[in-house]
Design a protein around this motif. Structure first.
Motif, PDB file in Angstrom:
ATOM      1  N   ARG A   1      18.144   0.757 -13.073  1.00 22.22           N
ATOM      2  CA  ARG A   1      17.503   1.868 -12.357  1.00 22.22           C
ATOM      3  C   ARG A   1      17.462   1.690 -10.847  1.00 22.22           C
ATOM      4  O   ARG A   1      17.255   2.664 -10.124  1.00 22.22           O
ATOM      5  N   VAL A   2      17.619   0.477 -10.345  1.00 24.52           N
ATOM      6  CA  VAL A   2      17.482   0.221  -8.910  1.00 24.52           C
ATOM      7  C   VAL A   2      18.807  -0.285  -8.354  1.00 24.52           C
ATOM      8  O   VAL A   2      19.400  -1.229  -8.892  1.00 24.52           O
ATOM      9  N   SER A   3      19.270   0.343  -7.279  1.00 23.70           N
ATOM     10  CA  SER A   3      20.515  -0.057  -6.628  1.00 23.70           C
ATOM     11  C   SER A   3      20.267  -0.248  -5.132  1.00 23.70           C
ATOM     12  O   SER A   3      19.268   0.224  -4.592  1.00 23.70           O
TER      13      SER A   3
ATOM     14  N   LEU B   1       0.815  -1.208   0.000  1.00 23.75           N
ATOM     15  CA  LEU B   1       0.000   0.000   0.000  1.00 23.75           C
ATOM     16  C   LEU B   1       0.853   1.264   0.000  1.00 23.75           C
ATOM     17  O   LEU B   1       0.483   2.270  -0.604  1.00 23.75           O
ATOM     18  N   LEU B   2       2.011   1.234   0.669  1.00 19.29           N
ATOM     19  CA  LEU B   2       2.901   2.391   0.637  1.00 19.29           C
ATOM     20  C   LEU B   2       3.396   2.638  -0.785  1.00 19.29           C
ATOM     21  O   LEU B   2       3.380   3.778  -1.267  1.00 19.29           O
ATOM     22  N   ALA B   3       3.833   1.587  -1.472  1.00 20.73           N
ATOM     23  CA  ALA B   3       4.312   1.743  -2.846  1.00 20.73           C
ATOM     24  C   ALA B   3       3.202   2.240  -3.765  1.00 20.73           C
ATOM     25  O   ALA B   3       3.432   3.055  -4.669  1.00 20.73           O
ATOM     26  N   TYR B   4       1.992   1.772  -3.538  1.00 20.31           N
ATOM     27  CA  TYR B   4       0.837   2.201  -4.334  1.00 20.31           C
ATOM     28  C   TYR B   4       0.483   3.667  -4.055  1.00 20.31           C
ATOM     29  O   TYR B   4       0.172   4.429  -4.969  1.00 20.31           O
ATOM     30  N   PHE B   5       0.551   4.068  -2.790  1.00 18.75           N
ATOM     31  CA  PHE B   5       0.163   5.409  -2.344  1.00 18.75           C
ATOM     32  C   PHE B   5       1.127   6.484  -2.849  1.00 18.75           C
ATOM     33  O   PHE B   5       0.708   7.605  -3.161  1.00 18.75           O
ATOM     34  N   ALA B   6       2.402   6.167  -2.913  1.00 16.24           N
ATOM     35  CA  ALA B   6       3.423   7.167  -3.230  1.00 16.24           C
ATOM     36  C   ALA B   6       3.197   7.742  -4.622  1.00 16.24           C
ATOM     37  O   ALA B   6       3.195   7.028  -5.620  1.00 16.24           O
ATOM     38  N   ASN B   7       3.020   9.050  -4.674  1.00 20.26           N
ATOM     39  CA  ASN B   7       2.719   9.767  -5.911  1.00 20.26           C
ATOM     40  C   ASN B   7       3.742  10.895  -6.066  1.00 20.26           C
ATOM     41  O   ASN B   7       3.512  12.017  -5.632  1.00 20.26           O
ATOM     42  N   PRO B   8       4.903  10.602  -6.663  1.00 18.44           N
ATOM     43  CA  PRO B   8       6.031  11.538  -6.619  1.00 18.44           C
ATOM     44  C   PRO B   8       5.902  12.709  -7.583  1.00 18.44           C
ATOM     45  O   PRO B   8       5.053  12.729  -8.462  1.00 18.44           O
TER      46      PRO B   8
ATOM     47  N   GLY C   1      12.392   6.993 -13.033  1.00 18.51           N
ATOM     48  CA  GLY C   1      13.628   7.457 -12.428  1.00 18.51           C
ATOM     49  C   GLY C   1      14.345   6.357 -11.658  1.00 18.51           C
ATOM     50  O   GLY C   1      13.884   5.222 -11.570  1.00 18.51           O
ATOM     51  N   SER C   2      15.475   6.722 -11.073  1.00 20.81           N
ATOM     52  CA  SER C   2      16.273   5.762 -10.312  1.00 20.81           C
ATOM     53  C   SER C   2      15.711   5.576  -8.912  1.00 20.81           C
ATOM     54  O   SER C   2      15.097   6.485  -8.344  1.00 20.81           O
TER      55      SER C   2
ATOM     56  N   ALA D   1       9.153   0.981  -8.154  1.00 26.82           N
ATOM     57  CA  ALA D   1      10.026   1.228  -9.309  1.00 26.82           C
ATOM     58  C   ALA D   1       9.335   0.935 -10.625  1.00 26.82           C
ATOM     59  O   ALA D   1       9.648   1.552 -11.651  1.00 26.82           O
ATOM     60  N   LYS D   2       8.376   0.012 -10.617  1.00 27.84           N
ATOM     61  CA  LYS D   2       7.708  -0.364 -11.858  1.00 27.84           C
ATOM     62  C   LYS D   2       6.727   0.693 -12.356  1.00 27.84           C
ATOM     63  O   LYS D   2       6.267   0.616 -13.494  1.00 27.84           O
TER      64      LYS D   2
END
Length: 255
Positions: free
Chosen positions: A99-101, A37-44, A72-73, A67-68
């Motif tokens: 893109r992901v480290s 839900l956090l990943a879904y909620f985040a609207n950058p 961005g990175s 990331a999907k």
């Protein structure tokens, strides 16, 4: 997606809507619905073209799911070496090395690797429970660090996020509603103005058991908006249509 490199005691979990697989060891720590839900909620900002840092990334679930939906990175920062190693294998498994480290470090000491003021978005699924004399902690070290404020507390987390973020950068976090007083105090005292809250309910007739928080560095004070709630389960313990769509529906897109 490459072939998984699974070690003894590990398993492969995934999020179908994002077509992401995550390597986990349930004896150490495994992500749950709060990470999704956090990943879904985040609207950058910048439609996801900027740099994102996931603090306390664990096995990388939040950052990988997120990331999907961005271009961005994404940098995953994790203090526990074994979890950071699993996150690195999951990055390779999902073909996201470009893109992901992953950085194995204490988030408070990451500034020699991530320049202060260079990050557009910070994500965090932090430990929920403060350390108190009567706190009953799980004896396993991995769970202690993940669930209790052993390595980081809310004020230090807010200070770290503030230092990483550009002005007007965004901070997204999932936490417990009973800590809202602490959350508001820690964030606002350190230049992170809360702008959106979304409460998550296990069932419609129960109290909220999670809260999703969006704050902006050097944002204007006031104007907090409460988004429509997320209800996780029906009365007969099945995922609601809302959560089913998040988990199994179309790939997420940014507003």
């Amino acid at each position: 997606m490459t072939e998984p490199n699974i070690h003894e005691g590990e398993r492969l979990d995934g999020l179908p809507s994002q077509e992401v697989k995550v390597i986990q060891n349930p004896d150490m720590f495994a992500y749950s619905l709060d990470a999704v839900l956090l990943a879904y909620f985040a609207n950058p900002n910048k439609k996801g073209r900027g740099r994102t840092v996931d603090l306390g990334a664990g096995t990388g679930a939040v950052g990988l799911f997120y990331a999907k939906k961005v271009t961005g990175s994404v940098t995953l920062v994790e203090i526990q070496e074994e979890l950071a190693a699993m996150a690195k294998r999951s990055v390779r498994l999902n073909g996201l090395e470009d893109r992901v480290s992953v950085i194995h470090a204490d988030m408070q000491e990451v500034f020699d690797q991530i320049k202060p003021g260079s990050v557009d978005t910070v994500l965090c699924n932090p430990p929920y429970f403060p350390i108190k004399e009567k706190t009953k902690q799980n004896e396993d070290e991995h769970y202690q660090i993940a669930r209790h404020e052993v390595a980081i507390d809310l004020p230090k987390l807010a200070q770290t996020a503030n230092k990483l973020l550009k002005n007007k950068g965004k901070f997204f976090m999932v936490h417990r509603p009973e800590r809202l007083g602490d959350i508001f105090a820690a964030l606002t005292d350190r230049g992170l103005e809360i702008k959106h809250l979304q409460f998550v309910y296990g069932k419609a007739d129960r109290e909220a058991n999670m809260v999703l928080v969006e704050a902006i560095k050097q944002g204007r004070s006031g104007g907090v908006r409460i988004l429509p709630p997320i209800i996780a389960y029906t009365a007969d313990n099945q995922y609601t249509e809302q959560v089913q769509t998040i988990l199994y529906g179309k790939a997420w897109t940014l507003d």
